[in-house]
Write a protein that holds these residues in place. Structure first.
Motif, PDB file in Angstrom:
ATOM      1  N   THR A 258      -4.036  15.043  33.723  1.00 53.81           N
ATOM      2  CA  THR A 258      -3.940  13.581  33.574  1.00 53.81           C
ATOM      3  C   THR A 258      -2.513  13.063  33.716  1.00 53.81           C
ATOM      4  O   THR A 258      -2.283  11.862  33.562  1.00 53.81           O
ATOM      5  CB  THR A 258      -4.497  13.155  32.200  1.00 53.81           C
ATOM      6  N   ALA A 259      -1.554  13.941  33.972  1.00 52.08           N
ATOM      7  CA  ALA A 259      -0.146  13.537  33.988  1.00 52.08           C
ATOM      8  C   ALA A 259       0.195  12.728  35.230  1.00 52.08           C
ATOM      9  O   ALA A 259      -0.375  12.920  36.305  1.00 52.08           O
ATOM     10  CB  ALA A 259       0.744  14.774  33.922  1.00 52.08           C
ATOM     11  N   ALA A 260       1.134  11.817  35.060  1.00 51.67           N
ATOM     12  CA  ALA A 260       1.714  11.079  36.181  1.00 51.67           C
ATOM     13  C   ALA A 260       3.032  11.728  36.564  1.00 51.67           C
ATOM     14  O   ALA A 260       3.574  12.557  35.831  1.00 51.67           O
ATOM     15  CB  ALA A 260       1.925   9.616  35.789  1.00 51.67           C
ATOM     16  N   ASP A 261       3.547  11.396  37.711  1.00 52.56           N
ATOM     17  CA  ASP A 261       4.786  11.993  38.195  1.00 52.56           C
ATOM     18  C   ASP A 261       5.908  11.781  37.183  1.00 52.56           C
ATOM     19  O   ASP A 261       6.166  10.659  36.745  1.00 52.56           O
ATOM     20  CB  ASP A 261       5.178  11.359  39.528  1.00 52.56           C
ATOM     21  N   GLY A 262       6.575  12.873  36.793  1.00 56.00           N
ATOM     22  CA  GLY A 262       7.687  12.791  35.855  1.00 56.00           C
ATOM     23  C   GLY A 262       7.303  12.974  34.401  1.00 56.00           C
ATOM     24  O   GLY A 262       8.185  13.033  33.531  1.00 56.00           O
ATOM     25  N   ASP A 263       6.020  13.086  34.085  1.00 53.98           N
ATOM     26  CA  ASP A 263       5.592  13.287  32.701  1.00 53.98           C
ATOM     27  C   ASP A 263       5.915  14.709  32.247  1.00 53.98           C
ATOM     28  O   ASP A 263       5.774  15.671  33.002  1.00 53.98           O
ATOM     29  CB  ASP A 263       4.091  13.044  32.551  1.00 53.98           C
TER      30      ASP A 263
ATOM     31  N   ILE B 149       6.786  21.216  38.158  1.00 53.44           N
ATOM     32  CA  ILE B 149       5.628  21.940  38.687  1.00 53.44           C
ATOM     33  C   ILE B 149       4.579  20.923  39.116  1.00 53.44           C
ATOM     34  O   ILE B 149       4.475  19.839  38.546  1.00 53.44           O
ATOM     35  CB  ILE B 149       5.020  22.922  37.668  1.00 53.44           C
ATOM     36  N   SER B 150       3.808  21.274  40.113  1.00 53.13           N
ATOM     37  CA  SER B 150       2.723  20.404  40.574  1.00 53.13           C
ATOM     38  C   SER B 150       1.355  21.000  40.278  1.00 53.13           C
ATOM     39  O   SER B 150       0.337  20.332  40.422  1.00 53.13           O
ATOM     40  CB  SER B 150       2.853  20.133  42.080  1.00 53.13           C
ATOM     41  N   GLU B 151       1.349  22.285  39.873  1.00 47.59           N
ATOM     42  CA  GLU B 151       0.094  22.946  39.502  1.00 47.59           C
ATOM     43  C   GLU B 151       0.406  24.158  38.642  1.00 47.59           C
ATOM     44  O   GLU B 151       1.547  24.629  38.587  1.00 47.59           O
ATOM     45  CB  GLU B 151      -0.676  23.392  40.748  1.00 47.59           C
ATOM     46  N   ILE B 152      -0.617  24.641  37.955  1.00 48.26           N
ATOM     47  CA  ILE B 152      -0.494  25.886  37.211  1.00 48.26           C
ATOM     48  C   ILE B 152      -1.088  26.998  38.068  1.00 48.26           C
ATOM     49  O   ILE B 152      -2.287  27.015  38.347  1.00 48.26           O
ATOM     50  CB  ILE B 152      -1.210  25.793  35.857  1.00 48.26           C
ATOM     51  N   ASN B 153      -0.223  27.898  38.531  1.00 51.27           N
ATOM     52  CA  ASN B 153      -0.684  29.002  39.379  1.00 51.27           C
ATOM     53  C   ASN B 153      -0.228  30.330  38.785  1.00 51.27           C
ATOM     54  O   ASN B 153       0.311  30.381  37.673  1.00 51.27           O
ATOM     55  CB  ASN B 153      -0.205  28.829  40.818  1.00 51.27           C
ATOM     56  N   GLU B 154      -0.416  31.422  39.538  1.00 52.90           N
ATOM     57  CA  GLU B 154      -0.115  32.749  39.015  1.00 52.90           C
ATOM     58  C   GLU B 154       1.383  32.988  38.811  1.00 52.90           C
ATOM     59  O   GLU B 154       1.775  33.956  38.153  1.00 52.90           O
ATOM     60  CB  GLU B 154      -0.678  33.832  39.947  1.00 52.90           C
ATOM     61  N   ASN B 155       2.236  32.102  39.335  1.00 51.20           N
ATOM     62  CA  ASN B 155       3.675  32.263  39.191  1.00 51.20           C
ATOM     63  C   ASN B 155       4.288  31.344  38.137  1.00 51.20           C
ATOM     64  O   ASN B 155       5.488  31.463  37.847  1.00 51.20           O
ATOM     65  CB  ASN B 155       4.370  32.004  40.538  1.00 51.20           C
TER      66      ASN B 155
ATOM     67  N   ASP C 276       4.306  15.095  41.132  1.00 53.12           N
ATOM     68  CA  ASP C 276       3.162  14.723  41.955  1.00 53.12           C
ATOM     69  C   ASP C 276       3.480  15.027  43.426  1.00 53.12           C
ATOM     70  O   ASP C 276       4.412  14.456  43.998  1.00 53.12           O
ATOM     71  CB  ASP C 276       2.854  13.239  41.774  1.00 53.12           C
ATOM     72  N   PRO C 277       2.753  15.939  44.057  1.00 52.85           N
ATOM     73  CA  PRO C 277       3.055  16.284  45.459  1.00 52.85           C
ATOM     74  C   PRO C 277       2.856  15.131  46.417  1.00 52.85           C
ATOM     75  O   PRO C 277       3.379  15.150  47.546  1.00 52.85           O
ATOM     76  CB  PRO C 277       2.070  17.424  45.741  1.00 52.85           C
ATOM     77  N   ALA C 278       2.108  14.115  45.996  1.00 49.04           N
ATOM     78  CA  ALA C 278       1.863  12.978  46.887  1.00 49.04           C
ATOM     79  C   ALA C 278       2.985  11.964  46.849  1.00 49.04           C
ATOM     80  O   ALA C 278       3.015  11.037  47.661  1.00 49.04           O
ATOM     81  CB  ALA C 278       0.532  12.309  46.504  1.00 49.04           C
ATOM     82  N   VAL C 279       3.909  12.109  45.900  1.00 49.44           N
ATOM     83  CA  VAL C 279       4.999  11.134  45.769  1.00 49.44           C
ATOM     84  C   VAL C 279       6.196  11.584  46.596  1.00 49.44           C
ATOM     85  O   VAL C 279       6.607  12.743  46.552  1.00 49.44           O
ATOM     86  CB  VAL C 279       5.410  10.982  44.297  1.00 49.44           C
TER      87      VAL C 279
END
Length: 422
Positions: free
Chosen positions: A355-360, A278-284, A419-422
């Protein structure tokens, strides 16, 4: 000479007050009886705490507070009654003092020595009653020294009490088997061989690890304070062990002398390909976690979401729609609660999406019985006064032999940050 005059005036006042106490002691009033009962009960509670047995500290704390409040109310009532009696006598509560001079040196010296002894004994006697008599009147200064210690915020996740626990006193590391998959049958023509299916098993290794905690206090802390700091120190050592183990259930690396946590790559029962990104916490997000866990035939129930307090806050604060309504109904209850009816447990070992990095790893979802914690020894807490005898330090140490691992195939759905930027 003025000093003798002043001290002798105090002595006369003390003798008058002592005489009044002696006379009132002949017939015990209801108030005096209740104060005696309060003192006896507090002594029982103090003895109970000194035994270092497991007790309900919150209940005892509340009882001591109630007893203190009742004793203060009784003392206040007695003072008010005394004041009204003085007013009825027409002296407005004034207390007169007799001044007498003593010119005999030997007698004066004996009086001074006896006087000092009386003051010391008086202070010792009245200390336990939490009040100091200044003169023969009714001026009393309460010494509000609490006999209880306020607890801090909870620092131990209840996760340690909810996972499956296996007592193996005196045992060593062991393997716990689990089923990975069973095959699917097929049609077979008459006279032909039965269709072969595979039934695959695996096992999780639970290694014995030693978890310890150590603390020191001075002998003054043990002997002098009214509050039982020593008992809290022993309890603190036990909580330190539980705090470490509760966190290791999630983040233990599984290397030598360590728990194998749910997030560990050594938790071989979990296939890493099932991890949810996941890249964010949303309604789904919650639905994706629930329906992403388990096999193809069921939506698993009685599962628990393990997450950090920070991510729980994000669930609670998420707003959607034109009416800006809450996306989730979060009902907290201390360390646990529900999100839209789904049970959760807070654990500080879980990451935060902020605060998480990609893969955490962020969260884990599944039945808590799928994690097995083996206890290879009792929790041992010892106290020693010998180690730092000269410094007057008292040492406390605690230890336990335990281990843990995931013991069910894909027993938890692990949620990782992408991370969506990775």
């Amino acid at each position: 000479m003025p000093t003798v005059k002043k001290r002798f005036r105090y002595q006369v006042g003390l003798q008058f007050f002592a005489k009044g106490e002696e006379e009132s002691g002949q017939t015990e009033t209801k108030a005096e009886k209740r104060k005696r009962e309060i003192g006896e009960r507090k002594t029982e509670i103090r003895s109970q705490l000194e035994k270092e047995e497991k007790v309900d500290l919150d209940k005892l704390h509340q009882e001591v507070r109630d007893l203190d409040e009742e004793a203060q109310e009784i003392e206040k009532r007695e003072r008010l009654m005394k004041e009204t009696e003085e007013i009825d006598k027409g002296n407005g509560g004034e207390t007169r003092t007799v001044e007498t001079f003593n010119t005999d040196p030997e007698s004066r010296k004996s009086q001074e020595e006896q006087e000092e002894a009386d003051w010391e004994q008086r202070g010792a006697n009245l200390h336990e009653r939490r009040a100091v008599t200044v003169a023969s009147g009714d001026l009393i200064t309460p010494d509000h020294q609490s006999s209880s210690i306020k607890s801090t915020f909870n620092q131990v996740s209840t996760l340690i009490d909810r996972v499956s626990t296996v007592p193996l006193q005196g045992g060593e590391s062991y393997e716990s088997p689990f089923e990975i998959q069973h095959g699917e049958g097929n049609y077979t023509a008459e006279g032909e061989a039965y269709f072969d299916v595979d039934h695959e098993f695996g096992y999780a290794t639970i290694n014995k690890s030693k978890v310890t905690a150590y603390n020191e206090i001075t002998e003054e802390v043990l002997k002098l304070p009214r509050a039982n700091y020593a008992q809290r120190t022993v309890e603190g050592v036990r909580k330190s062990l539980r705090k470490k183990m509760a966190k290791e259930i999630l983040v233990g690396t599984g290397s030598s002398n360590e728990f194998t946590g749910i997030f560990s790559s050594n938790a071989t029962a979990i296939n890493p390909s099932t991890d949810k990104l996941i890249s964010e916490i949303n309604e789904n997000t919650l639905d994706e976690i629930i329906y992403g866990y388990g096999g193809d035939e069921d939506v698993e129930d009685e599962s628990v979401l393990i997450l950090s307090k920070d991510d729980l806050r994000k669930f609670a604060m998420l707003r959607i729609g034109n009416d800006n309504r809450k996306a989730y109904e979060v009902v907290p209850n201390g360390n646990t609660g529900t999100i839209n009816g789904v049970a959760y447990i807070i654990n500080s070992g879980a990451g935060s999406i902020a605060t998480a990095a990609d893969g955490d790893f962020l969260m884990a979802y599944g039945p808590l019985s799928n994690y097995e914690m083996a206890v290879f020894s009792p929790t041992d807490i010892k106290r020693s006064e010998d180690f730092k005898f000269k410094e007057g330090m008292i040492a406390h140490r605690g230890s336990v032999m335990a281990g843990g691992n995931v013991v069910a195939h894909n027993g938890f759905l692990r949620v990782k940050y992408e991370d969506p930027a990775v």
